[in-house]
Design a protein around this motif. Structure first.
Motif, PDB file in Angstrom:
ATOM      1  N   UNK A   1     -27.696 -32.478  -7.639  1.00  0.00           N
ATOM      2  CA  UNK A   1     -28.712 -31.514  -7.218  1.00  0.00           C
ATOM      3  C   UNK A   1     -28.275 -30.136  -7.693  1.00  0.00           C
ATOM      4  N   UNK A   2     -29.147 -29.438  -8.405  1.00  0.00           N
ATOM      5  CA  UNK A   2     -28.822 -28.132  -8.970  1.00  0.00           C
ATOM      6  C   UNK A   2     -29.354 -27.045  -8.039  1.00  0.00           C
ATOM      7  N   UNK A   3     -28.444 -26.320  -7.387  1.00  0.00           N
ATOM      8  CA  UNK A   3     -28.821 -25.264  -6.441  1.00  0.00           C
ATOM      9  C   UNK A   3     -27.599 -24.405  -6.195  1.00  0.00           C
ATOM     10  N   UNK A   4     -27.745 -23.097  -6.115  1.00  0.00           N
ATOM     11  CA  UNK A   4     -28.964 -22.282  -6.121  1.00  0.00           C
ATOM     12  C   UNK A   4     -29.355 -21.758  -7.508  1.00  0.00           C
ATOM     13  N   UNK A   5     -28.725 -22.324  -8.556  1.00  0.00           N
ATOM     14  CA  UNK A   5     -29.143 -21.967  -9.903  1.00  0.00           C
ATOM     15  C   UNK A   5     -29.309 -23.243 -10.715  1.00  0.00           C
ATOM     16  N   UNK A   6     -30.106 -23.145 -11.764  1.00  0.00           N
ATOM     17  CA  UNK A   6     -30.254 -24.199 -12.760  1.00  0.00           C
ATOM     18  C   UNK A   6     -29.692 -23.653 -14.064  1.00  0.00           C
ATOM     19  N   UNK A   7     -28.753 -24.369 -14.662  1.00  0.00           N
ATOM     20  CA  UNK A   7     -28.128 -23.868 -15.875  1.00  0.00           C
ATOM     21  C   UNK A   7     -27.074 -22.814 -15.572  1.00  0.00           C
ATOM     22  N   UNK A   8     -26.837 -21.933 -16.545  1.00  0.00           N
ATOM     23  CA  UNK A   8     -25.795 -20.922 -16.413  1.00  0.00           C
ATOM     24  C   UNK A   8     -26.382 -19.538 -16.213  1.00  0.00           C
ATOM     25  N   UNK A  48     -22.041 -23.000 -13.636  1.00  0.00           N
ATOM     26  CA  UNK A  48     -23.240 -23.716 -14.051  1.00  0.00           C
ATOM     27  C   UNK A  48     -23.757 -24.650 -12.957  1.00  0.00           C
ATOM     28  N   UNK A  49     -25.073 -24.582 -12.740  1.00  0.00           N
ATOM     29  CA  UNK A  49     -25.809 -25.451 -11.815  1.00  0.00           C
ATOM     30  C   UNK A  49     -25.488 -25.225 -10.334  1.00  0.00           C
ATOM     31  N   UNK A  50     -24.659 -24.226 -10.022  1.00  0.00           N
ATOM     32  CA  UNK A  50     -24.453 -23.887  -8.620  1.00  0.00           C
ATOM     33  C   UNK A  50     -23.473 -24.789  -7.899  1.00  0.00           C
ATOM     34  N   UNK A  51     -23.451 -24.653  -6.559  1.00  0.00           N
ATOM     35  CA  UNK A  51     -22.402 -25.285  -5.762  1.00  0.00           C
ATOM     36  C   UNK A  51     -22.869 -26.449  -4.908  1.00  0.00           C
ATOM     37  N   UNK A  52     -24.171 -26.652  -4.737  1.00  0.00           N
ATOM     38  CA  UNK A  52     -24.637 -27.671  -3.799  1.00  0.00           C
ATOM     39  C   UNK A  52     -24.140 -29.067  -4.177  1.00  0.00           C
ATOM     40  N   UNK A  53     -24.006 -29.338  -5.457  1.00  0.00           N
ATOM     41  CA  UNK A  53     -23.600 -30.668  -5.910  1.00  0.00           C
ATOM     42  C   UNK A  53     -22.179 -31.024  -5.486  1.00  0.00           C
ATOM     43  N   UNK A  83     -32.869 -20.945  -7.577  1.00  0.00           N
ATOM     44  CA  UNK A  83     -33.414 -21.949  -8.478  1.00  0.00           C
ATOM     45  C   UNK A  83     -32.999 -23.311  -7.963  1.00  0.00           C
ATOM     46  N   UNK A  84     -33.745 -24.338  -8.346  1.00  0.00           N
ATOM     47  CA  UNK A  84     -33.415 -25.693  -7.910  1.00  0.00           C
ATOM     48  C   UNK A  84     -33.864 -26.686  -8.969  1.00  0.00           C
ATOM     49  N   UNK A  85     -33.041 -27.689  -9.214  1.00  0.00           N
ATOM     50  CA  UNK A  85     -33.405 -28.697 -10.191  1.00  0.00           C
ATOM     51  C   UNK A  85     -32.830 -30.053  -9.829  1.00  0.00           C
ATOM     52  N   UNK A  86     -33.439 -31.091 -10.369  1.00  0.00           N
ATOM     53  CA  UNK A  86     -32.922 -32.443 -10.272  1.00  0.00           C
ATOM     54  C   UNK A  86     -32.310 -32.825 -11.613  1.00  0.00           C
ATOM     55  N   UNK A  87     -31.331 -33.753 -11.582  1.00  0.00           N
ATOM     56  CA  UNK A  87     -30.565 -34.057 -12.794  1.00  0.00           C
ATOM     57  C   UNK A  87     -30.207 -35.551 -12.840  1.00  0.00           C
ATOM     58  N   UNK A  88     -31.151 -36.458 -12.566  1.00  0.00           N
ATOM     59  CA  UNK A  88     -30.793 -37.875 -12.572  1.00  0.00           C
ATOM     60  C   UNK A  88     -30.558 -38.398 -13.986  1.00  0.00           C
ATOM     61  N   UNK A  89     -29.490 -39.178 -14.140  1.00  0.00           N
ATOM     62  CA  UNK A  89     -29.190 -39.797 -15.418  1.00  0.00           C
ATOM     63  C   UNK A  89     -29.487 -41.288 -15.369  1.00  0.00           C
ATOM     64  N   UNK A  90     -30.316 -41.759 -16.281  1.00  0.00           N
ATOM     65  CA  UNK A  90     -30.687 -43.169 -16.327  1.00  0.00           C
ATOM     66  C   UNK A  90     -29.976 -43.862 -17.487  1.00  0.00           C
TER      67      UNK A  90
END
Length: 292
Positions: A48-55, A72-77, A139-146
């Protein structure tokens, strides 16, 4: 720390780890695993990308004259979420600000992640709330890898991503993790042929996409579908598609709310292009789904 939680239907089994509220597994009834399981190519699975997406430029968040380090991608993950609800088909996890988060992100917040399954569909709902007295930029993003290939006997180059609307055949370039000018991509109307070379210059960043769903499809030489995932989203205006050009067996389909800083931009975080702001007491909800 809580153990991973399993939710399931007759046709789908999903595992969610409270560390980062991260998906750990999406498994079909026949035992086929569809989520990348992590490895040397990329250690994560669906952060989970929060509170930023990317750098951010210089990995620095600027707010009211102070500079905070935000990678990059924040700290929530990397934070442990609290499990607030768990049932056979649904789990709800929550992360709130604390002294550690405010040392690098000086804003009160609450981030809730809901994972629920019905039939062959997994739905992931993200809700951001502002419990504080001031504006909450984020910012918030999802990052699932299939898994890619989706089927072992179908070559990676025999996979496509099919959009539900015509898209421009270009993506923003990525320069040192920041956003550069557009570059051409081999998108033919609604169909993007996949290859490892497509990611030689990092992710494909598609801002303000018209589509609200894609299909990730493995095709046999006769044109028939060997397997497909249907992926859709609501509340996310942007899309990233990412893998590595080095034989990495995964493809990430990433709905985003906000993106990395543009090259040359280094201002106040609240004024960053694409950042979202919530007034006190406001909330915002975003959803993505995958049907296997």
């Amino acid at each position: 720390m809580s153990d991973p939680i399993t939710i399931r239907t007759d046709t789908l089994t999903v595992v969610v780890d409270p560390l980062g509220a991260e998906l750990s597994s999406i498994r079909r009834r026949d035992g086929v695993e569809l989520l990348w399981q992590g490895g040397t190519a990329w250690t994560r699975r669906a952060p989970v990308l929060f509170p930023i997406v990317g750098r951010l430029t210089g990995d620095t968040l600027r707010h009211e004259g102070r500079a905070y380090t935000m990678t990059q991608h924040g700290f929530a993950r990397d934070r442990a979420f609290r499990v607030v609800e768990a049932s056979p088909a649904r789990v709800v996890m929550r992360l709130s600000d604390d002294a550690a988060s405010r040392a690098i992100f000086p804003f009160p917040f609450a981030l809730e992640l809901v994972h629920e399954v019905e039939g062959s569909t997994l739905t992931v709902i993200a809700r951001v709330e502002n419990p504080g007295p001031g504006t909450l930029p984020f910012g918030l993003g999802a990052h699932p890898g299939f898994r890619w290939p989706l089927v072992d006997d179908v070559a990676k180059e025999d996979h496509v991503v099919e959009f539900d609307a015509n898209e421009l055949p270009e993506a923003l370039s990525v320069v040192g993790g920041l956003l550069g000018p557009p570059r051409p991509i081999p998108l033919d109307g609604r169909t993007l042929p996949l290859s490892e070379a497509l990611f030689a210059d990092d992710a494909l960043v598609l801002p303000d996409v018209r589509s609200r769903s894609v299909r990730f499809v493995a095709r046999r030489p006769d044109g028939s579908e060997a397997r497909a995932l249907a992926f859709s989203w609501e509340g996310y205006p942007d899309l990233g598609i990412w893998s590595k050009p080095t034989g990495a067996p995964f493809l990430c389909i990433e709905p985003w709310l906000s993106m990395a800083s543009p090259v040359g931009w280094d201002g106040e975080f609240a004024e960053k292009p694409g950042v979202v702001s919530l007034a006190p007491g406001e909330s915002r909800t975003m959803t993505w789904r995958v049907t296997v």
